[in-house]
Scaffold this motif. Structure first.
Motif: not given
Ligand code: SF4
Lengths: 580, 170
Positions: A467-472, A533-538, A483-488
């Motif tokens: 997920g661009h935002i993933g919640i587990l 945006t996320l990929r560009r800015s990290g 737990q939240v992850s981003i950039g998937g």
């Protein structure tokens, strides 16, 4: 669509007879549960706490209006009036009796459907691009190949008892809408310099406890050889895949353990025996199958038409146009996504009435065919643009026109704690809380495309890693945390998201998402999607902002008698964990 | 009793299994028609070389290729399924038949049940030692679950589309 010939019919009938007899022997006690278990799984039947669940195959997501009506009839006759479309483009029924399964299979066979190998340690239903055949970026239509692979893998005598389940996905377009990198084998159609068709082959992708993006094992396998090549891969896996640990048995673990180069060497070694042998696909067979997927009788139409243009000042309609109507390679036509993501229901659930209505719409507007998407929505692939307004009005009346395709509320979420016995945390209720917080359609449209994925535990049925935002959902001393992850991203290119930091409570999550979106709005350049945006800015600016000040809990989410929480879910008993 | 080539026959062979503490290089192979474990064949190769009526059996994790030099000296090769759900034996059989050209009796033994017989037959087994507590007469029916198949295997080197004209009457 593929149509059965006499041989397909005969095999399907023999399968129904075989499994009906196995059910009879189970019910009479001749077959013990541990002997029967594997047989029922190979027929898509799971034993749940309160009932049997059955997963019916929808090969590469294609379903006719007639078949959809049969699914509606099964929902009414044998289930509780609804079904659940899954991320593998199948449909599941959750409240069945084992005694009814033979009759259900016979009903399915009458409309050229089955439940073969939808579970168990065998080759599963092959998934594909829901816009196959109509996508503007298509190199080839992948469906004939998907069908040929379906037949090859059906009752393959050597691969009925693999170390673990085995999933194929195939795409024929430049943009990967079939998530091929998270499958055991991913096939991407390519044309070589001579204009010949072949496949780039990925192997060893998958999510679950060990998320891995598939590695390229071959850059180009000519289409004629795809069966022998795939067979070589599965044969090596069958012999060397681990059988001592359920969580280490997928092919991804084998590929990771010996490395892609060594794995490739073994496959090539194996392939020597079968390459150019009789299992090479013939042009005649490709032509026969491909003839089932020819274009329908399109009219020649102008690209845009007055009816649509006039309605542009109808805001609700134009929102729907923007989100749910997709480009089509033929002028004057569009592909339409019917949303199965309505607040408060499990994503992908549809009632029998909605299935019938969708079938009706397909007959009326789209040559009698539908597709099921891996995002758990439905697609009408061949709609005249001049019919869009009429279609929208009818779909809306059935709750199938929520204008949210690709948006934050077009969420993929697993059944989670509301239903699933393995869950650490609730998923569907969380999706509802998020839905409620972001119920401003203009804001959602402004945020635009974003994949939100929620899994209730590490088994990752909600594909949170991509997920661009993933919640587990995680367990901290018996409590529900996330737990939240981003950039998937699930494709083009696929990658696994990064965890942003310490976990949050249920009541904090909507605010966490709000902060992530605020950073996006602050940082974005024109036409940039959240993921761009996320990929560009990290991830740093996002992480900093989320943790800069304490995240306050949304108090109403803590109240036990708050509607959203109190209502829980529409069903009162846990129904399934799709894990096996 | 055994199922051999689709009928019931009496088993003329004895299967040697190593007992706890017995070593492959020292166990005494009895006289007569005996199917020995692969490690016994491997260790006692020279002593056993002269016995024509000798079979060998492989566990699911053993390699068909290890027999390749003298594969057709065995009248019987057996594959032992310690659990019916361990599918390695299917690939073993496929390799023995199609890649290594084994022509003798190929026997499936161990956890052999009715509902696996059709696939087992397809990959090249012709003899089935059905699990002792099961009704072998009943198991026989499992061999005819299907009358056709899509893909090639040992029983039929051609996939369906090379065997018949497809796309005929619906
Ligand atoms: S097992 Fe799957 S469905 Fe159940 S909570 Fe875990 S991720 Fe969700």
């Amino acid at each position: 669509m593929y149509r059965y010939d006499q041989f397909d019919h005969q095999l399907t009938a023999e399968r129904v007879a075989q499994f009906s007899d196995q059910v009879r022997r189970r019910l009479s006690g001749e077959l013990a549960e541990d002997e029967f278990r594997i047989l029922r799984l190979q027929n898509g039947v799971y034993m749940q706490i309160h009932a049997y669940m059955m997963r019916i195959a929808v090969p590469y997501g294609m379903v006719s209006a007639k078949q959809m009506r049969m699914l509606a009839s099964i929902a009414r006759k044998y289930d509780r009036g609804y079904g659940h479309f899954s991320t593998r483009q199948n449909i599941q029924f959750n409240w069945l009796k084992l005694q009814d399964v033979p009759a259900i299979l016979a009903d399915l066979a009458s409309v050229e459907m089955h439940a073969n190998q939808t579970s168990g340690n065998c080759i599963r239903n092959i998934t594909s691009d829901e816009f196959a055949g109509v996508a503007h970026d298509e190199i080839i239509d992948p469906r004939p190949y998907a069908e040929i692979l379906r037949q090859w893998s059906t009752f393959h005598p050597e691969f009925g008892y693999l170390p673990r389940k085995f999933k194929f996905s195939i795409t024929g377009a430049t943009q990967d809408r079939a998530a091929i990198s998270i499958n055991d084998i991913g096939l991407e159609a390519v044309k070589n310099a001579q204009g010949e068709i072949g496949f780039r082959v990925l192997v060893g992708g998958g999510l679950g406890r060990t998320p891995i993006i598939g590695s390229e094992i071959a850059a180009f396998v000519p289409w004629q050889h795809i069966i022998t090549y795939a067979e070589s891969i599965v044969r090596v896996f069958n012999e060397y895949g681990r059988r001592d640990n359920l969580y280490k048995a997928r092919i991804k673990i084998l590929v990771k353990a010996i490395g892609i180069d060594e794995f490739r060497r073994q496959v090539e070694e194996e392939w020597k025996f079968s390459k150019d042998g009789p299992s090479t696909i013939t042009q005649a067979e490709l032509d026969r199958v491909a003839a089932c997927f020819t274009a329908p009788a399109y009219e020649s139409l102008p690209q845009e038409d007055a009816a649509v243009a006039q309605q542009h000042n109808n805001k609700a309609f134009s929102n729907w146009l923007k989100r749910n109507v997709k480009p089509h390679k033929v002028a004057g036509y569009a592909a339409v996504v019917l949303s199965l993501k309505n607040s408060g229901i499990a994503p992908g659930d549809a009632t029998a009435e909605q299935m019938d209505a969708a079938a009706e719409l397909a007959d009326k507007f789209s040559f009698g065919e539908l597709r099921i998407t891996h995002m758990q929505n439905l697609v009408l692939a061949d709609v005249k643009r001049s019919d869009l307004f009429a279609l929208w009005e009818e779909a809306k009346a059935q709750g199938l026109a929520t204008p949210n395709i690709g948006l934050l509320t077009d969420v993929i979420c697993c059944p989670g704690g509301d239903f699933c016995t393995l869950a650490n945390a609730r998923s569907i209720t969380l999706a509802k809380a998020i839905d409620e917080r972001f119920d401003n359609i203009d804001y959602l449209h402004d945020i635009g495309e974003i994949d939100l994925n929620i899994s209730g535990c590490v088994n990752a049925c909600g594909h949170h890693h991509v997920g661009h935002i993933g919640i587990l959902g995680v367990d901290k001393s018996g409590e529900e945390w996330y737990q939240v992850s981003i950039g998937g991203s699930k494709g083009s290119p696929a990658n696994i998201g990064k965890i942003i930091g310490r976990s949050f409570s249920f009541a904090q999550i909507p605010e966490v998402i709000a902060r992530l979106l605020q950073v996006y709005v602050r940082e974005r350049k024109t036409d940039e999607r959240f993921i761009d945006t996320l990929r560009r800015s990290g991830i740093d600016p996002f992480v900093e902002y989320v943790y800069a000040t304490p995240v306050v809990e949304d108090e109403k989410l803590l109240l036990p008698d708050y509607d959203l929480i109190k209502q829980g879910t529409p069903y009162d008993t846990p129904y399934y964990s799709p894990r096996f | 009793m055994l199922i051999k080539n689709n009928v019931l026959v009496t088993d003329e062979w004895t299967v040697l299994r190593l007992k706890e503490g017995e070593a492959a290089d020292r166990v005494v192979v009895p006289a007569g028609k005996v199917i020995v474990p692969f490690p016994v064949w491997n260790c006692q190769h020279e002593a056993l070389q002269g016995r024509r009526e000798l079979g060998v059996w492989l566990a699911s994790f053993e390699r068909a290729e290890d027999l390749q030099d003298d594969i057709n000296r065995f009248p019987v090769i057996a594959v032992d399924f310690h659990k019916f759900s361990d599918g390695r034996g299917y690939t073993l059989a496929y390799r023995l038949r199609t890649q290594l050209g084994f022509r003798g009796e190929l026997r499936a033994m161990g956890d052999i049940l009715r509902d696996q017989l059709f696939y087992l037959k397809r990959v090249g087994f012709d003899t089935f030692a059905v699990r002792a507590d099961k009704d072998i007469q009943d198991a026989l029916q499992g061999l005819s679950d299907f009358s056709l198949s899509y893909q090639a295997s040992t029983d039929n080197a051609l996939p369906l589309y090379r065997r018949v004209e497809r796309g005929a009457a619906r």
